[in-house]
Design an enzyme around this catalytic site. Sequence first.
Site, PDB file in Angstrom:
ATOM      1  N   SER A   1       0.839  -1.192   0.000  1.00 30.95           N
ATOM      2  CA  SER A   1       0.000   0.000   0.000  1.00 30.95           C
ATOM      3  C   SER A   1       0.882   1.254   0.000  1.00 30.95           C
ATOM      4  O   SER A   1       1.687   1.428  -0.903  1.00 30.95           O
ATOM      5  CB  SER A   1      -0.963  -0.034   1.184  1.00 30.95           C
ATOM      6  OG  SER A   1      -1.921   0.990   1.095  1.00 30.95           O
TER       7      SER A   1
ATOM      8  N   ASP B   1      -8.671  -3.348  -7.028  1.00 33.42           N
ATOM      9  CA  ASP B   1      -8.130  -2.898  -5.743  1.00 33.42           C
ATOM     10  C   ASP B   1      -9.244  -2.284  -4.889  1.00 33.42           C
ATOM     11  O   ASP B   1      -9.772  -1.207  -5.197  1.00 33.42           O
ATOM     12  CB  ASP B   1      -7.014  -1.876  -5.979  1.00 33.42           C
ATOM     13  CG  ASP B   1      -6.277  -1.511  -4.709  1.00 33.42           C
ATOM     14  OD1 ASP B   1      -6.927  -1.075  -3.748  1.00 33.42           O
ATOM     15  OD2 ASP B   1      -5.037  -1.643  -4.684  1.00 33.42           O
TER      16      ASP B   1
ATOM     17  N   HIS C   1      -6.816  -5.533  -1.068  1.00 35.04           N
ATOM     18  CA  HIS C   1      -5.743  -4.532  -1.122  1.00 35.04           C
ATOM     19  C   HIS C   1      -4.607  -5.061  -0.264  1.00 35.04           C
ATOM     20  O   HIS C   1      -4.692  -5.073   0.950  1.00 35.04           O
ATOM     21  CB  HIS C   1      -6.249  -3.191  -0.591  1.00 35.04           C
ATOM     22  CG  HIS C   1      -5.236  -2.079  -0.642  1.00 35.04           C
ATOM     23  ND1 HIS C   1      -4.800  -1.520  -1.832  1.00 35.04           N
ATOM     24  CD2 HIS C   1      -4.577  -1.422   0.349  1.00 35.04           C
ATOM     25  CE1 HIS C   1      -3.942  -0.557  -1.568  1.00 35.04           C
ATOM     26  NE2 HIS C   1      -3.778  -0.486  -0.249  1.00 35.04           N
TER      27      HIS C   1
END
Length: 383
Positions: A174, A269, A332
């Site tokens: 991330s 995502d 994610h």
Amino acid sequence: MDRFTAALILLSWLSFVTMNAQVPDYIQNFTLLESAVAKGAVCLDGSPPAYAYVEGYGSGSSNWIVYMEGGGWCESLMDCINRSKKYHGSSKYENDTNFVGILDSDSQLNQYFYNWNKVFIHYCDGSVYMSDIKKVDPSNNLTFRGARIYHAMMEEMLHKGMGNAHNAILSGGSAGGLSTILHCDRFRYLFPNTTRVKCISDSGFFIHGEGALANKSGPHFAHVIETHELGALLPKSCTSKRDPNLCLFPEYLIEDVSTPLFLVETAFDSFQIKYSFKPKSIQWGLCELSLEQCNSQQIRIIEEFRPIVLKTLMKLDKSCSRGVFVDSCYLHGHIARRSTWTRSPLVRNTTMEQAIADWYFDRSPFQEIDNNASPQVCPHSDP
């Protein structure tokens, strides 16, 4: 038996259970890097930065993985003040983390990297490890020092012997995946030319895109850049060619990264779809957490995100040193989870772990995208 004796027996039993409780071997304690404070390398709230470390052994004793934790960013002064009172703005709120996925020490679950030196850097600056504002405003006592944290952590690992590595990986998920892209070449410069150094960005390919997506995602990063005063700290290879406010988007950065880089992504995502893509008028609710909880309208929006991902990836130059693994999971983050690392869906009949290992050890390149046009339910729970 009287009550007093019974109470003593109960307390003794509870004490025995507590003392003999097995802590899972994947849980590792954080170490506060107190020496970094004198260098001004501190979290948003001024607390010392933190990391967790597992020493390598055997064939992995001279190999290193440095993993940069993710957790979004703060876009305004008030946002950063609120963040400084929580885990992602301070080192005061947690004392351990999970070493799973690519950080796992179980050879059955992480066959290629299990015995490497492994480092997990706690993310507490809110600026993807990039800020470096010298002054501290006494009205809020916030310190914006992400870049200093990165450098202090690298110095600490070099002190532990990382500079002598035969193999080294910088990775992150991330915001940590975006930071991996930003710091990849800097990481390479820490080692002699004889060291195999590569970077793995997981779910860090935040998209600028076009139209409505650009109108939402663009201001996000523009606010981050302004709040953390990143304009002069972003790669000049990007800012010299375009609006600096675009230079946190990987699609404008990757072409200038010379160190081999692997992108682990999904075409669906869940974070980007909710925060940068879905119309504001659409309520998301439990759809954020589970694909099974999404209604037909939400599924349609999720499916509309995939062509944008593919179009953006196709714009990148086809570097032979760049690996790409794009699955169809609705999530994610992949590589620092035991579930997705060990049970990822196949892309071109290859697991994520195998694709990364083959690419890293120069056995074969991997640049593949799953051709499934619909989002898939994939395991994503931690231990």
